[in-house]
Design a protein around this motif. Sequence first.
Motif, PDB file in Angstrom:
ATOM      1  N   GLY A 202       0.807  -1.199   0.000  1.00 16.66           N
ATOM      2  CA  GLY A 202       0.000   0.000   0.000  1.00 16.66           C
ATOM      3  C   GLY A 202       0.845   1.255   0.000  1.00 16.66           C
ATOM      4  N   PRO A 203       0.199   2.415   0.018  1.00 20.93           N
ATOM      5  CA  PRO A 203       0.938   3.684  -0.007  1.00 20.93           C
ATOM      6  C   PRO A 203       1.901   3.854   1.169  1.00 20.93           C
ATOM      7  CG  PRO A 203      -1.373   4.034  -0.516  1.00 20.93           C
ATOM      8  CD  PRO A 203      -1.253   2.611  -0.075  1.00 20.93           C
ATOM      9  N   SER A 204       1.571   3.261   2.316  1.00 21.34           N
ATOM     10  CA  SER A 204       2.415   3.450   3.499  1.00 21.34           C
ATOM     11  C   SER A 204       3.737   2.698   3.406  1.00 21.34           C
ATOM     12  CB  SER A 204       1.660   3.007   4.756  1.00 21.34           C
ATOM     13  OG  SER A 204       1.296   1.641   4.662  1.00 21.34           O
ATOM     14  N   THR A 205       3.813   1.696   2.517  1.00 14.79           N
ATOM     15  CA  THR A 205       5.048   0.904   2.402  1.00 14.79           C
ATOM     16  C   THR A 205       5.812   1.170   1.109  1.00 14.79           C
ATOM     17  OG1 THR A 205       3.806  -0.930   1.406  1.00 14.79           O
ATOM     18  CG2 THR A 205       4.048  -0.939   3.799  1.00 14.79           C
ATOM     19  N   LYS A 206       5.273   1.962   0.201  1.00 17.55           N
ATOM     20  CA  LYS A 206       5.910   2.182  -1.096  1.00 17.55           C
ATOM     21  C   LYS A 206       7.276   2.834  -0.954  1.00 17.55           C
ATOM     22  CE  LYS A 206       5.911   2.427  -5.660  1.00 17.55           C
ATOM     23  NZ  LYS A 206       5.949   1.220  -6.513  1.00 17.55           N
ATOM     24  N   PHE A 207       7.389   3.834  -0.092  1.00 15.72           N
ATOM     25  CA  PHE A 207       8.651   4.544   0.075  1.00 15.72           C
ATOM     26  C   PHE A 207       9.255   4.317   1.462  1.00 15.72           C
ATOM     27  CE2 PHE A 207       6.470   7.212  -3.160  1.00 15.72           C
ATOM     28  CZ  PHE A 207       7.361   6.994  -4.188  1.00 15.72           C
ATOM     29  N   ALA A 208       8.814   3.265   2.121  1.00 16.48           N
ATOM     30  CA  ALA A 208       9.353   2.968   3.452  1.00 16.48           C
ATOM     31  C   ALA A 208      10.788   2.470   3.339  1.00 16.48           C
ATOM     32  CB  ALA A 208       8.484   1.920   4.150  1.00 16.48           C
ATOM     33  N   LEU A 209      11.608   2.870   4.306  1.00 14.86           N
ATOM     34  CA  LEU A 209      13.003   2.427   4.304  1.00 14.86           C
ATOM     35  C   LEU A 209      13.137   1.006   4.838  1.00 14.86           C
ATOM     36  CD1 LEU A 209      14.760   5.713   5.549  1.00 14.86           C
ATOM     37  CD2 LEU A 209      14.448   4.879   3.196  1.00 14.86           C
ATOM     38  N   GLN A 210      12.151   0.558   5.613  1.00 21.11           N
ATOM     39  CA  GLN A 210      12.137  -0.795   6.150  1.00 21.11           C
ATOM     40  C   GLN A 210      10.809  -1.465   5.755  1.00 21.11           C
ATOM     41  OE1 GLN A 210      14.773  -2.084   7.653  1.00 21.11           O
ATOM     42  NE2 GLN A 210      15.915  -0.150   7.736  1.00 21.11           N
ATOM     43  N   ASP A 211      10.876  -2.790   5.507  1.00 19.06           N
ATOM     44  CA  ASP A 211       9.670  -3.556   5.141  1.00 19.06           C
ATOM     45  C   ASP A 211       8.955  -2.935   3.938  1.00 19.06           C
ATOM     46  OD1 ASP A 211      10.161  -5.261   7.295  1.00 19.06           O
ATOM     47  OD2 ASP A 211       8.990  -3.981   8.663  1.00 19.06           O
TER      48      ASP A 211
ATOM     49  N   SER B  45      13.624  -4.122  -9.487  1.00 20.49           N
ATOM     50  CA  SER B  45      14.500  -4.778  -8.517  1.00 20.49           C
ATOM     51  C   SER B  45      15.487  -3.785  -7.901  1.00 20.49           C
ATOM     52  CB  SER B  45      15.258  -5.930  -9.195  1.00 20.49           C
ATOM     53  OG  SER B  45      16.165  -5.436 -10.170  1.00 20.49           O
ATOM     54  N   GLN B  46      15.925  -2.791  -8.680  1.00 18.67           N
ATOM     55  CA  GLN B  46      16.796  -1.755  -8.149  1.00 18.67           C
ATOM     56  C   GLN B  46      16.063  -0.921  -7.106  1.00 18.67           C
ATOM     57  OE1 GLN B  46      20.208  -1.325  -9.101  1.00 18.67           O
ATOM     58  NE2 GLN B  46      19.755  -3.343  -9.958  1.00 18.67           N
ATOM     59  N   TRP B  47      14.783  -0.640  -7.353  1.00 21.83           N
ATOM     60  CA  TRP B  47      13.983   0.111  -6.383  1.00 21.83           C
ATOM     61  C   TRP B  47      13.790  -0.693  -5.103  1.00 21.83           C
ATOM     62  CZ3 TRP B  47       9.158  -2.024  -5.086  1.00 21.83           C
ATOM     63  CH2 TRP B  47       8.419  -1.299  -4.150  1.00 21.83           C
ATOM     64  N   SER B  48      13.579  -1.985  -5.241  1.00 25.57           N
ATOM     65  CA  SER B  48      13.304  -2.815  -4.077  1.00 25.57           C
ATOM     66  C   SER B  48      14.494  -2.874  -3.124  1.00 25.57           C
ATOM     67  CB  SER B  48      12.924  -4.232  -4.525  1.00 25.57           C
ATOM     68  OG  SER B  48      12.600  -5.041  -3.424  1.00 25.57           O
ATOM     69  N   ASP B  49      15.710  -2.789  -3.661  1.00 21.92           N
ATOM     70  CA  ASP B  49      16.919  -2.899  -2.838  1.00 21.92           C
ATOM     71  C   ASP B  49      17.597  -1.557  -2.586  1.00 21.92           C
ATOM     72  OD1 ASP B  49      16.560  -5.666  -2.824  1.00 21.92           O
ATOM     73  OD2 ASP B  49      17.777  -5.940  -4.625  1.00 21.92           O
ATOM     74  N   SER B  50      17.024  -0.479  -3.104  1.00 20.61           N
ATOM     75  CA  SER B  50      17.684   0.823  -3.017  1.00 20.61           C
ATOM     76  C   SER B  50      17.587   1.413  -1.608  1.00 20.61           C
ATOM     77  CB  SER B  50      17.062   1.792  -4.021  1.00 20.61           C
ATOM     78  OG  SER B  50      17.608   3.086  -3.875  1.00 20.61           O
ATOM     79  N   SER B  51      18.609   2.171  -1.254  1.00 17.16           N
ATOM     80  CA  SER B  51      18.583   2.882   0.030  1.00 17.16           C
ATOM     81  C   SER B  51      17.726   4.135  -0.033  1.00 17.16           C
ATOM     82  CB  SER B  51      20.011   3.256   0.453  1.00 17.16           C
ATOM     83  OG  SER B  51      20.617   4.084  -0.535  1.00 17.16           O
ATOM     84  N   ASP B  52      17.421   4.591  -1.247  1.00 11.74           N
ATOM     85  CA  ASP B  52      16.539   5.749  -1.427  1.00 11.74           C
ATOM     86  C   ASP B  52      15.463   5.377  -2.444  1.00 11.74           C
ATOM     87  OD1 ASP B  52      15.309   8.203  -1.875  1.00 11.74           O
ATOM     88  OD2 ASP B  52      17.178   9.323  -1.646  1.00 11.74           O
ATOM     89  N   PRO B  53      14.338   4.858  -1.991  1.00  7.03           N
ATOM     90  CA  PRO B  53      13.288   4.427  -2.926  1.00  7.03           C
ATOM     91  C   PRO B  53      12.691   5.572  -3.733  1.00  7.03           C
ATOM     92  CG  PRO B  53      12.490   4.389  -0.660  1.00  7.03           C
ATOM     93  CD  PRO B  53      13.959   4.626  -0.598  1.00  7.03           C
ATOM     94  N   GLY B  54      12.787   6.786  -3.227  1.00  6.45           N
ATOM     95  CA  GLY B  54      12.239   7.918  -3.975  1.00  6.45           C
ATOM     96  C   GLY B  54      12.945   8.123  -5.299  1.00  6.45           C
ATOM     97  N   ILE B  55      14.279   8.048  -5.303  1.00  6.97           N
ATOM     98  CA  ILE B  55      15.056   8.195  -6.527  1.00  6.97           C
ATOM     99  C   ILE B  55      14.927   6.953  -7.402  1.00  6.97           C
ATOM    100  CG2 ILE B  55      17.387   8.467  -7.474  1.00  6.97           C
ATOM    101  CD1 ILE B  55      16.240  11.003  -6.260  1.00  6.97           C
TER     102      ILE B  55
END
Length: 383
Positions: A159-168, A234-244
Amino acid sequence: MGSYNSDGFYAFSPVTANDRAGILYVATILSLLFSVITLLVRWHIQRRTFGLDFWVIVAATIVGLGQYAAVFVGLDNYALGKAVSLMSESDQLNAARSAIASICLFIIANALSKCSVIFFMKRLFSTDNRTARILCNSLLGLVAVWTLASILALTITCGPSTKFALQDRCSGQITRWSLVATFDSLFEIAIFLLSIVLVVPLQMTREIKLSVVFAFSFRLIVAMFAIIHVYYVSQWSDSSDPGIATVYSLLWQQVELGYALMAATIPTLRSFVRAYEKAMGWESSYYIRNTNTRTANSTYQLSTMNKSRHEEEGVFGLQRETTCDKHPLRPDRPNYKAQIYGPGLNDLPENMPRRTKSNSSGGSEEPIIRKDVEIQVSSEAAH
């Protein structure tokens, strides 16, 4: 939104290490423009012979416009494309909603583009071919199931709460997107193979068959874009900055969608299907010219013969020859009459030339592949 750089030039959306929205702006605008222009080209090609395939690609483009709008809303209002550190909590939530909405609309528009191509194949090949109808309808059903399953798979527990979360962060997204892209690619391969299966048995030259199959081969590039898209997911899933990282996954989403909408129109171009139409006994240009004027009272008069010039007829794919012999062998010229009869036209006057309709067409106005024609030619002896 925009700002002036150190050289004094105004940039609508500057691209920096923490802000990549400008890249997504460019990709989305280009995809939007190309898809709309391609639809207008298709409208010009089929403007008097609209079939179900045309209206399906119109629906796909409309859904695609919604996908583009969702991306623009996220970019303009909710800091989509920026680093998470530059987003407020509300911006993260709303930007995630925009991204998820664009993904769902992308799946639907992509599926509709496939359906448009399948409907076009059904229109070309299945008029008198029961096997072609079954294969096309089966493929349409599978695409519908894939669409629903893909939307559910990509949105459940993400959901929206986990899309850009740094954990989970949306666990299992790589596996889910891999399955979605795998079936996406398989459907494109199936469409290409189906065109081969349906064209090979037909009695026409190899060049015509290759031309038709080549037109459908452009869809295979969609499968390539789907694979690239999954890589950046896959790059987004493992990225330290999901926004970028989200910027690049959405960028390839725009590329795949724009090309999928454009590739649905390529097989309809006359340079690919005109020779096929002639080989099958019907000509789209004739159909376009006469859709609004032909009636049951239409008559077709044969001209006299000519050895030096051939004139191509649009009726039933026949050819006629006209002659203007200066020294005929007989002093008066015979008159020729032709009548064309077919089933379902027995209620017309006895002396009226008649046209046939395919038994399996059900009176449809669609161009058909085969027509059974009986021509009776009588001559009157000179007196």
